[in-house]
Design a protein around this motif. Structure first.
Motif, PDB file in Angstrom:
ATOM      1  N   TRP A 107       0.830  -1.202   0.000  1.00  0.00           N
ATOM      2  CA  TRP A 107       0.000   0.000   0.000  1.00  0.00           C
ATOM      3  C   TRP A 107       0.866   1.253   0.000  1.00  0.00           C
ATOM      4  O   TRP A 107       0.516   2.250  -0.644  1.00  0.00           O
ATOM      5  CB  TRP A 107      -0.955  -0.002   1.193  1.00  0.00           C
ATOM      6  N   GLN A 108       1.981   1.217   0.708  1.00  0.00           N
ATOM      7  CA  GLN A 108       2.882   2.375   0.714  1.00  0.00           C
ATOM      8  C   GLN A 108       3.446   2.613  -0.682  1.00  0.00           C
ATOM      9  O   GLN A 108       3.519   3.754  -1.142  1.00  0.00           O
ATOM     10  CB  GLN A 108       4.026   2.160   1.723  1.00  0.00           C
ATOM     11  N   GLU A 109       3.834   1.527  -1.351  1.00  0.00           N
ATOM     12  CA  GLU A 109       4.348   1.657  -2.719  1.00  0.00           C
ATOM     13  C   GLU A 109       3.273   2.210  -3.646  1.00  0.00           C
ATOM     14  O   GLU A 109       3.552   3.080  -4.482  1.00  0.00           O
ATOM     15  CB  GLU A 109       4.839   0.296  -3.224  1.00  0.00           C
ATOM     16  N   ARG A 110       2.054   1.713  -3.495  1.00  0.00           N
ATOM     17  CA  ARG A 110       0.948   2.212  -4.335  1.00  0.00           C
ATOM     18  C   ARG A 110       0.673   3.685  -4.043  1.00  0.00           C
ATOM     19  O   ARG A 110       0.426   4.473  -4.973  1.00  0.00           O
ATOM     20  CB  ARG A 110      -0.314   1.381  -4.092  1.00  0.00           C
ATOM     21  N   THR A 111       0.715   4.055  -2.777  1.00  0.00           N
ATOM     22  CA  THR A 111       0.488   5.446  -2.394  1.00  0.00           C
ATOM     23  C   THR A 111       1.574   6.337  -2.989  1.00  0.00           C
ATOM     24  O   THR A 111       1.280   7.403  -3.546  1.00  0.00           O
ATOM     25  CB  THR A 111       0.480   5.581  -0.854  1.00  0.00           C
ATOM     26  N   ASP A 112       2.809   5.895  -2.887  1.00  0.00           N
ATOM     27  CA  ASP A 112       3.920   6.662  -3.460  1.00  0.00           C
ATOM     28  C   ASP A 112       3.746   6.827  -4.965  1.00  0.00           C
ATOM     29  O   ASP A 112       3.961   7.917  -5.507  1.00  0.00           O
ATOM     30  CB  ASP A 112       5.259   5.975  -3.159  1.00  0.00           C
ATOM     31  N   LEU A 145       0.919   6.693  -6.672  1.00  0.00           N
ATOM     32  CA  LEU A 145      -0.207   7.605  -6.930  1.00  0.00           C
ATOM     33  C   LEU A 145       0.203   9.058  -6.711  1.00  0.00           C
ATOM     34  O   LEU A 145      -0.179   9.941  -7.488  1.00  0.00           O
ATOM     35  CB  LEU A 145      -1.396   7.242  -6.035  1.00  0.00           C
ATOM     36  N   GLU A 146       0.970   9.305  -5.658  1.00  0.00           N
ATOM     37  CA  GLU A 146       1.434  10.669  -5.409  1.00  0.00           C
ATOM     38  C   GLU A 146       2.305  11.162  -6.549  1.00  0.00           C
ATOM     39  O   GLU A 146       2.194  12.312  -6.985  1.00  0.00           O
ATOM     40  CB  GLU A 146       2.180  10.743  -4.082  1.00  0.00           C
ATOM     41  N   THR A 147       3.157  10.280  -7.058  1.00  0.00           N
ATOM     42  CA  THR A 147       3.999  10.629  -8.210  1.00  0.00           C
ATOM     43  C   THR A 147       3.130  10.924  -9.427  1.00  0.00           C
ATOM     44  O   THR A 147       3.346  11.918 -10.137  1.00  0.00           O
ATOM     45  CB  THR A 147       4.987   9.479  -8.520  1.00  0.00           C
ATOM     46  N   ASN A 148       2.136  10.061  -9.670  1.00  0.00           N
ATOM     47  CA  ASN A 148       1.239  10.266 -10.807  1.00  0.00           C
ATOM     48  C   ASN A 148       0.481  11.587 -10.681  1.00  0.00           C
ATOM     49  O   ASN A 148       0.325  12.312 -11.682  1.00  0.00           O
ATOM     50  CB  ASN A 148       0.237   9.112 -10.924  1.00  0.00           C
ATOM     51  N   ILE A 149       0.013  11.902  -9.471  1.00  0.00           N
ATOM     52  CA  ILE A 149      -0.718  13.153  -9.254  1.00  0.00           C
ATOM     53  C   ILE A 149       0.186  14.345  -9.543  1.00  0.00           C
ATOM     54  O   ILE A 149      -0.222  15.304 -10.219  1.00  0.00           O
ATOM     55  CB  ILE A 149      -1.282  13.213  -7.819  1.00  0.00           C
ATOM     56  N   THR A 150       1.419  14.288  -9.064  1.00  0.00           N
ATOM     57  CA  THR A 150       2.362  15.380  -9.300  1.00  0.00           C
ATOM     58  C   THR A 150       2.612  15.552 -10.790  1.00  0.00           C
ATOM     59  O   THR A 150       2.600  16.683 -11.314  1.00  0.00           O
ATOM     60  CB  THR A 150       3.697  15.107  -8.562  1.00  0.00           C
ATOM     61  N   GLU A 151       2.820  14.435 -11.494  1.00  0.00           N
ATOM     62  CA  GLU A 151       3.051  14.500 -12.946  1.00  0.00           C
ATOM     63  C   GLU A 151       1.829  15.062 -13.670  1.00  0.00           C
ATOM     64  O   GLU A 151       1.969  15.885 -14.582  1.00  0.00           O
ATOM     65  CB  GLU A 151       3.393  13.110 -13.491  1.00  0.00           C
ATOM     66  N   LEU A 152       0.634  14.649 -13.247  1.00  0.00           N
ATOM     67  CA  LEU A 152      -0.590  15.156 -13.878  1.00  0.00           C
ATOM     68  C   LEU A 152      -0.769  16.648 -13.612  1.00  0.00           C
ATOM     69  O   LEU A 152      -1.177  17.406 -14.505  1.00  0.00           O
ATOM     70  CB  LEU A 152      -1.812  14.373 -13.383  1.00  0.00           C
ATOM     71  N   GLU A 153      -0.451  17.083 -12.382  1.00  0.00           N
ATOM     72  CA  GLU A 153      -0.547  18.507 -12.075  1.00  0.00           C
ATOM     73  C   GLU A 153       0.422  19.316 -12.936  1.00  0.00           C
ATOM     74  O   GLU A 153       0.071  20.391 -13.441  1.00  0.00           O
ATOM     75  CB  GLU A 153      -0.273  18.743 -10.586  1.00  0.00           C
ATOM     76  N   GLU A 154       1.624  18.795 -13.125  1.00  0.00           N
ATOM     77  CA  GLU A 154       2.613  19.481 -13.963  1.00  0.00           C
ATOM     78  C   GLU A 154       2.137  19.530 -15.409  1.00  0.00           C
ATOM     79  O   GLU A 154       2.262  20.568 -16.083  1.00  0.00           O
ATOM     80  CB  GLU A 154       3.969  18.778 -13.863  1.00  0.00           C
ATOM     81  N   THR A 155       1.577  18.418 -15.885  1.00  0.00           N
ATOM     82  CA  THR A 155       1.070  18.362 -17.260  1.00  0.00           C
ATOM     83  C   THR A 155      -0.080  19.345 -17.435  1.00  0.00           C
ATOM     84  O   THR A 155      -0.146  20.068 -18.451  1.00  0.00           O
ATOM     85  CB  THR A 155       0.603  16.930 -17.605  1.00  0.00           C
ATOM     86  N   MET A 156      -0.984  19.396 -16.451  1.00  0.00           N
ATOM     87  CA  MET A 156      -2.109  20.332 -16.527  1.00  0.00           C
ATOM     88  C   MET A 156      -1.608  21.775 -16.552  1.00  0.00           C
ATOM     89  O   MET A 156      -2.122  22.608 -17.317  1.00  0.00           O
ATOM     90  CB  MET A 156      -3.058  20.119 -15.351  1.00  0.00           C
ATOM     91  N   ALA A 157      -0.599  22.080 -15.742  1.00  0.00           N
ATOM     92  CA  ALA A 157      -0.054  23.437 -15.712  1.00  0.00           C
ATOM     93  C   ALA A 157       0.564  23.785 -17.065  1.00  0.00           C
ATOM     94  O   ALA A 157       0.355  24.893 -17.586  1.00  0.00           O
ATOM     95  CB  ALA A 157       0.975  23.570 -14.593  1.00  0.00           C
ATOM     96  N   GLU A 158       1.292  22.833 -17.641  1.00  0.00           N
ATOM     97  CA  GLU A 158       1.894  23.068 -18.965  1.00  0.00           C
ATOM     98  C   GLU A 158       0.811  23.274 -20.019  1.00  0.00           C
ATOM     99  O   GLU A 158       0.917  24.171 -20.872  1.00  0.00           O
ATOM    100  CB  GLU A 158       2.780  21.883 -19.354  1.00  0.00           C
ATOM    101  N   GLN A 159      -0.233  22.439 -19.969  1.00  0.00           N
ATOM    102  CA  GLN A 159      -1.314  22.570 -20.940  1.00  0.00           C
ATOM    103  C   GLN A 159      -2.062  23.881 -20.760  1.00  0.00           C
ATOM    104  O   GLN A 159      -2.459  24.522 -21.739  1.00  0.00           O
ATOM    105  CB  GLN A 159      -2.280  21.386 -20.829  1.00  0.00           C
TER     106      GLN A 159
END
Length: 100
Positions: A55-60, A62-76
């Motif tokens: 679960w910790q690995e999955r949480t990590d 997901l947090e990475t994915n969220i950060t990447e998505l936020e960066e992508t959204m900001a770029e877009q």
């Protein structure tokens, strides 16, 4: 009479030895049960630790994915803002040409 007393004592010793043997068997049985329970507890703890780790690995992740998505959204959003700005400039220039 002495023979009866010896016979009685031998029977008592035999009875006591049987009780000791029974108690030894009971203690051994309990010891084995305690060991089995301890082994089960260790296995359960290990499994729980593995689940927590997963679960910790999955949480990590997901947090990475969220950060990447936020960066992508900001770029877009920046790209969209830039495109809108360019479009507005063109529209304004065309409007001036038409009126000018």
């Amino acid at each position: 009479d002495l023979e009866n007393q010896r016979s009685s004592q031998a029977a008592e010793i035999q009875r006591l030895n049987e009780q000791v043997n029974k108690r030894d068997e009971t203690i051994l049985s309990y010891t084995e049960q305690v060991k089995e329970l301890a082994d089960e507890l260790v296995e359960t703890r290990d499994q729980s630790e593995q689940v927590v780790q997963q679960w910790q690995e999955r949480t990590d992740q997901l947090e990475t994915n969220i950060t990447e998505l936020e960066e992508t959204m900001a770029e877009q959003q920046n790209s969209a803002t830039e495109a809108i700005s360019q479009w507005e400039e063109r529209c304004s220039a065309l409007h001036e040409q038409i009126q000018g």
